[in-house]
Design a protein around this motif. Structure first.
Motif, PDB file in Angstrom:
ATOM      1  N   THR A  66       0.836  -1.200   0.000  1.00  0.00           N
ATOM      2  CA  THR A  66       0.000   0.000   0.000  1.00  0.00           C
ATOM      3  C   THR A  66       0.874   1.254   0.000  1.00  0.00           C
ATOM      4  O   THR A  66       0.360   2.367   0.110  1.00  0.00           O
ATOM      5  CB  THR A  66      -0.943   0.024   1.225  1.00  0.00           C
ATOM      6  N   GLY A  67       2.186   1.074  -0.127  1.00  0.00           N
ATOM      7  CA  GLY A  67       3.108   2.216  -0.111  1.00  0.00           C
ATOM      8  C   GLY A  67       3.391   2.747  -1.504  1.00  0.00           C
ATOM      9  O   GLY A  67       2.899   2.216  -2.510  1.00  0.00           O
ATOM     10  N   ASN A  68       4.206   3.782  -1.558  1.00  0.00           N
ATOM     11  CA  ASN A  68       4.506   4.444  -2.835  1.00  0.00           C
ATOM     12  C   ASN A  68       5.091   3.475  -3.856  1.00  0.00           C
ATOM     13  O   ASN A  68       4.661   3.443  -5.012  1.00  0.00           O
ATOM     14  CB  ASN A  68       5.532   5.566  -2.603  1.00  0.00           C
ATOM     15  N   VAL A  69       6.084   2.701  -3.432  1.00  0.00           N
ATOM     16  CA  VAL A  69       6.761   1.813  -4.375  1.00  0.00           C
ATOM     17  C   VAL A  69       5.982   0.508  -4.544  1.00  0.00           C
ATOM     18  O   VAL A  69       5.729   0.056  -5.663  1.00  0.00           O
ATOM     19  CB  VAL A  69       8.209   1.520  -3.905  1.00  0.00           C
ATOM     20  N   SER A 114      -0.575  -6.711   4.032  1.00  0.00           N
ATOM     21  CA  SER A 114      -0.845  -5.414   4.646  1.00  0.00           C
ATOM     22  C   SER A 114      -1.243  -5.633   6.096  1.00  0.00           C
ATOM     23  O   SER A 114      -1.862  -6.648   6.433  1.00  0.00           O
ATOM     24  CB  SER A 114      -1.973  -4.709   3.887  1.00  0.00           C
ATOM     25  N   ARG A 115      -0.892  -4.662   6.931  1.00  0.00           N
ATOM     26  CA  ARG A 115      -1.344  -4.753   8.326  1.00  0.00           C
ATOM     27  C   ARG A 115      -2.819  -4.387   8.426  1.00  0.00           C
ATOM     28  O   ARG A 115      -3.460  -4.687   9.410  1.00  0.00           O
ATOM     29  CB  ARG A 115      -0.489  -3.821   9.209  1.00  0.00           C
ATOM     30  N   ASP A 168       2.116  -8.780   9.369  1.00  0.00           N
ATOM     31  CA  ASP A 168       3.025  -7.718   9.806  1.00  0.00           C
ATOM     32  C   ASP A 168       4.446  -8.275   9.738  1.00  0.00           C
ATOM     33  O   ASP A 168       4.733  -9.316  10.345  1.00  0.00           O
ATOM     34  CB  ASP A 168       2.650  -7.328  11.255  1.00  0.00           C
ATOM     35  N   LEU A 169       5.300  -7.609   8.973  1.00  0.00           N
ATOM     36  CA  LEU A 169       6.675  -8.098   8.805  1.00  0.00           C
ATOM     37  C   LEU A 169       7.424  -8.158  10.135  1.00  0.00           C
ATOM     38  O   LEU A 169       8.370  -8.921  10.286  1.00  0.00           O
ATOM     39  CB  LEU A 169       7.437  -7.175   7.847  1.00  0.00           C
ATOM     40  N   HIS A 213      18.303   0.240   7.531  1.00  0.00           N
ATOM     41  CA  HIS A 213      18.469  -0.345   6.195  1.00  0.00           C
ATOM     42  C   HIS A 213      19.619  -1.347   6.181  1.00  0.00           C
ATOM     43  O   HIS A 213      19.533  -2.390   5.527  1.00  0.00           O
ATOM     44  CB  HIS A 213      18.685   0.762   5.157  1.00  0.00           C
ATOM     45  N   ASN A 241       8.427  12.352  -2.463  1.00  0.00           N
ATOM     46  CA  ASN A 241       8.530  13.133  -1.205  1.00  0.00           C
ATOM     47  C   ASN A 241       7.955  14.532  -1.402  1.00  0.00           C
ATOM     48  O   ASN A 241       7.466  15.143  -0.460  1.00  0.00           O
ATOM     49  CB  ASN A 241       9.991  13.302  -0.768  1.00  0.00           C
TER      50      ASN A 241
END
Ligand SMILES: NC(=O)c1ccc[n+]([C@@H]2O[C@H](COP(=O)([O-])OP(=O)(O)OC[C@H]3O[C@@H](n4cnc5c(N)ncnc54)[C@H](OP(=O)(O)O)[C@@H]3O)[C@@H](O)[C@H]2O)c1
Length: 275
Positions: free
Chosen positions: A8-11, A30-31, A48-49, A109, A134
């Motif tokens: 559900t994120g940008n990437v 997705s959570r 959830d990862l 990261h 951004n």
């Protein structure tokens, strides 16, 4: 079947679309699956990862995995993926990995990259620099008085379109030519915030003005939306980029066969978000 995390994120959202376009079967983690808003045909599962035990059935029959860098549970999640028979993992990382300026973000990261390399799964690591997306944080100012306030107006980055990151991720998921590669990614132009505001104004046909904030002003604003240590890391990273050289890399074109999106093209595609 491909499992996209951070879907559900940008990437991640773009990875889902590109995999569907390529005719692949896609499952998304997705959570909050009930609000995921993903296209028809995508199987959306809860998980959830950071709690790998929550993701068990999500991994069933998965051949390739797009991994969002959520530190804290990736070792367990990747062990489960290997056990479930996954054949490939593509990690979204960052060019700031391990950088001292980026602080906890750089360390997070680095932890995710270590987990992926230790996973015994064939892997590809993507290290994009700053995302063009951004700049959507400027939308309220653009819609309002047209004065964009941000710190470090001369910080140089080579921002990349979220869709180009996803295009590289999709190639790396579909074809094993990039196994074991750490791909540094950038957009096609080195630009400062001052220059981006100028281009945005040209694309939107609006008179926009850049007004430099002090780091303290930016900190006060950004900490309303993000943890203080992440904000401090971002601010010291931007401070280190003032008047710096920012590399423009050919990775997107090499991997996808087409040049990366220019900032004006990205702004035109997102014009509706600014009006
Ligand atoms: N912005 C930049 O300039 C930049 C540059 C380089 C690298 N990066 C890195 O790129 C990442 C951000 O990517 P993005 O913009 O695509 O993400 P985003 O739009 O911030 O979305 C985050 C996604 O991750 C999912 N997520 C977060 N924690 C999760 C967890 N514990 N388990 C499962 N899913 C989780 C969320 O999904 P649900 O809420 O649906 O679960 C959401 O879809 C960050 O790691 C950032 O450091 C960013």
């Amino acid at each position: 079947m491909f499992l996209v995390t951070g879907a559900t994120g940008n990437v991640g959202r773009q990875v889902v679309e590109l995999l569907l376009d390529a005719g692949a079967r896609v499952r998304a983690l997705s959570r909050r699956p009930e609000t995921a808003g993903l296209p028809d045909g995508v199987e959306v599962v809860a998980g959830d990862l950071q709690r790998p035990e929550s993701a068990g059935s999500a991994l069933e029959g998965v051949q390739g995995l797009f991994l969002f860098p959520a530190p804290g549970g990736l070792d367990g999640f990747l062990r489960a993926a290997k056990k479930a028979g996954a054949e490939r993992v593509v990690l979204l990382s960052a060019s700031a990995v391990g950088s001292e300026e980026a602080g906890p973000l750089g360390r997070a990261h680095a932890e995710c990259e270590r987990a992926v390399r230790a996973s015994e799964l064939p892997w590809t690591v993507l290290r994009p620099g700053a995302f063009m997306v951004n700049d959507l944080r400027w939308a309220p100012a653009v819609r309002g008085d047209g004065v964009v306030r941000a710190p470090f107006g001369r910080a140089v980055t080579s921002p990349i379109d979220e869709r180009d990151i996803a295009a590289v991720a999709t190639r790396a998921l579909l074809d094993d030519a990039h196994t074991g590669a750490t791909l540094e990614l950038s957009g096609p132009q080195a630009l400062t915030p001052v220059e981006r505001v100028r281009i945005l104004g040209e694309v939107l046909g609006r008179e926009l003005r850049f007004e430099e904030q002090s780091p303290e002003q930016a900190r006060a604003e950004w900490t309303k939306h993000a943890p203080a240590e992440i904000v401090d890391g971002s601010l010291s990273l931007y401070a280190s980029l003032v008047d710096a050289e920012s590399p423009v890399l050919d990775t997107v074109e090499r991997v996808t066969g087409r040049p990366p999106t220019r900032y004006a093209q990205w702004a035109a595609r997102h014009a509706a978000d600014f009006v």
